[in-house]
Scaffold this motif. Structure first.
Motif, mmCIF file in Angstrom:
data_model
loop_
_atom_site.group_PDB
_atom_site.id
_atom_site.type_symbol
_atom_site.label_atom_id
_atom_site.label_comp_id
_atom_site.label_asym_id
_atom_site.label_seq_id
_atom_site.Cartn_x
_atom_site.Cartn_y
_atom_site.Cartn_z
ATOM 1 N N GLN A 180 0.927 -1.070 0.161
ATOM 2 C CA GLN A 180 0.182 -0.368 0.437
ATOM 3 C C GLN A 180 1.062 1.184 0.001
ATOM 4 O O GLN A 180 0.442 2.803 -0.248
ATOM 5 N N SER A 198 2.300 2.166 -3.736
ATOM 6 C CA SER A 198 1.055 2.721 -5.325
ATOM 7 C C SER A 198 0.718 3.670 -3.730
ATOM 8 O O SER A 198 0.761 4.736 -4.883
ATOM 9 N N LYS A 199 1.088 4.656 -2.961
ATOM 10 C CA LYS A 199 1.015 5.832 -2.428
ATOM 11 C C LYS A 199 2.282 6.385 -3.022
ATOM 12 O O LYS A 199 1.868 7.527 -3.418
ATOM 13 N N GLU A 256 1.930 7.301 -7.353
ATOM 14 C CA GLU A 256 1.334 8.348 -7.123
ATOM 15 C C GLU A 256 1.924 10.086 -6.638
ATOM 16 O O GLU A 256 1.397 11.329 -7.542
ATOM 17 N N THR A 295 6.213 -5.365 -2.037
ATOM 18 C CA THR A 295 6.977 -4.034 -2.373
ATOM 19 C C THR A 295 7.103 -4.219 -3.921
ATOM 20 O O THR A 295 7.161 -2.789 -4.633
ATOM 21 N N GLU A 310 4.431 -4.806 -5.936
ATOM 22 C CA GLU A 310 3.849 -3.274 -6.079
ATOM 23 C C GLU A 310 4.641 -2.664 -7.197
ATOM 24 O O GLU A 310 3.889 -2.026 -7.835
ATOM 25 N N LYS A 366 4.354 -2.775 -11.274
ATOM 26 C CA LYS A 366 2.898 -2.348 -11.792
ATOM 27 C C LYS A 366 3.276 -1.149 -12.308
ATOM 28 O O LYS A 366 2.460 -1.294 -13.519
ATOM 29 N N THR A 367 4.252 -0.686 -12.518
ATOM 30 C CA THR A 367 3.600 0.658 -12.587
ATOM 31 C C THR A 367 5.913 1.185 -12.962
ATOM 32 O O THR A 367 5.928 2.237 -13.653
#
Length: 414
Positions: free
Chosen positions: A106, A109-110, A113, A131, A134, A137-138
């Motif tokens: 999480q 993800s933050k 952004e 980590t 996640e 993904k980007t």
């Protein structure tokens, strides 16, 4: 409102803040509107996400990782920042995984952004797996500081890199060095018991050792798993005492390692050797200083700096001058940040593909580790290796490899 995900470090003291710049301009009678490009340049930073378990059962190690990473950022900024980007300063974005993989993910993800350029995370193997997955993904660059599971780099994630060795290589070298130590002493050790923590790190390490030890003539009498946290090792110590193994092999995090070692001492459990593999405290100055009798002559195959490296010794001195205990978490996290920063420097931008390509092609050598040349294959530094240490007379000595050794092994324990 303060958010731990975006809790930022104070930037380098040498940077000119916007308020100071405007005040200076006004004092000189210069209109600030005439310098929009300068003002924009001053506000640019390269955001690095640092995600560690700074609360929870492994908070000591997570805090040590964060400290090492922040030291690297401070040093890089003091030396001029990312010079290929006009001296852009590094800015830490701090996240607390609380020891939980899902919270670590999480935080990633933050931070994505919020414009993070890359990550250094996440101490434990389970958190590092989450980590890095996640971040993939980007396609955001992710450098693992400590996590040793070989799954981290075997999944084929192009964004994920580990500068230190995984537990496959650590177990291989640990067993080979143990064979040498044992044979040099006339092969007194013929049996062992493994005590490991329950997560991916401990379970994976114990499995590898169970498979490899019989190959050097050491029978594994039992493998004992314990929970995190564990506050009483009396029953485990009594199990070991009843089976009388020649070797006790712990693989656990700091708090549990210390408690296990102290309980073995209190219960007067005798063995020819305590031979740790990735022991959470065996190569820790704090453990040695606080519990010297429990630590004496314990051997460990673990991450360690090159004791003959001027770079490593200078960083150790600087850390200790700040009151920081120079544990493996500190110097591995420091190197993870420096490794990522070097890639950004060579990429000349924070373009994700460019940084990933620079990481993959790295030959960075300012690490102070007994690694030799950096060579990345599928995200793993093939030059990385552990060393064997032993506590001797209250000091942590390197006993293998010989080119880095500061003492010979004492075995069996006296």
């Amino acid at each position: 409102m303060k958010n731990n995900t975006t809790d930022r470090l104070v930037r380098s003291r040498h940077r000119i803040g916007r308020r100071d710049f405007l005040a200076g301009a006004a004092a000189l009678g210069v209109a600030s509107a005439g310098f929009p490009a300068v003002l924009r340049a001053q506000s640019e930073t390269v955001k690095i996400g640092l995600i560690h378990p700074v609360t929870g059962f492994i908070s000591f190690s997570g805090t040590q990782c964060r400290t090492g990473a922040q030291m690297a950022i401070d040093d890089i900024n003091a030396a001029g920042g990312i010079k290929s980007m006009g001296g852009a300063m590094l800015e830490a974005m701090l996240g607390d995984s609380q020891g939980k993989p899902e919270i670590g993910a999480q935080e990633v993800s933050k931070m994505v952004e919020a414009g993070v350029a890359g990550f250094v995370a996440g101490y434990s193997s389970a958190i590092s797996l989450a980590t890095s997955q996640e971040a993939a993904k980007t396609n955001t660059p992710h450098v693992v500081d400590v996590g040793v599971s070989d799954q981290i780099t075997s999944r084929g994630l192009a964004n994920t890199f580990r500068f230190a060795p995984g537990y496959g290589k650590v177990a291989e070298i640990a067993v080979a060095n143990l064979d040498t130590i044992n044979k040099t002493a006339g092969s007194p050790a013929k049996s062992a018991m493994i005590v490991h923590e329950e997560s991916l790190f401990g379970t994976g390490t114990a499995k590898l050792l169970s498979e490899k030890l019989p190959g050097i003539g050491i029978e594994v009498l039992d493998v004992i798993k314990h929970a995190n946290p564990t506050r009483d090792f009396t029953n485990i110590a009594l199990q070991i005492k009843s089976k009388q193994p020649d070797l006790i092999i712990p693989a656990n995090y700091y708090n549990e390692y210390v408690l296990l070692a102290r309980t073995l001492q209190q219960q007067q459990v005798e063995a020819k050797g305590i031979y740790s593999v990735l022991g959470g405290a065996a190569s820790s100055y704090q453990f040695v200083n606080e519990y010297p009798e429990a630590a004496e002559q314990i051997m460990d195959c673990n991450h360690w700096f090159d004791p003959k490296s001027d770079t490593a010794l200078a960083r150790k001195k600087a850390a200790e001058a700040k009151g920081v205990i120079y544990t493996y978490e500190v110097f591995l996290a420091y190197n993870a940040v420096a490794f990522l920063a070097d890639a950004i420097e060579r990429a000349g931008s924070t373009d994700k593909d460019a940084v990933i390509a620079a990481l993959a092609g790295s030959t960075w050598d300012q690490h102070g580790m007994p690694y030799g040349s950096t060579k990345m294959e599928n995200g793993q530094n093939m030059g990385a290796q552990p060393v064997n240490t032993q506590v001797q007379n209250g000091a942590i000595e390197v006993i293998f490899p010989k080119e880095f050794a500061s003492a010979d092994a004492v075995f069996p324990m006296s």
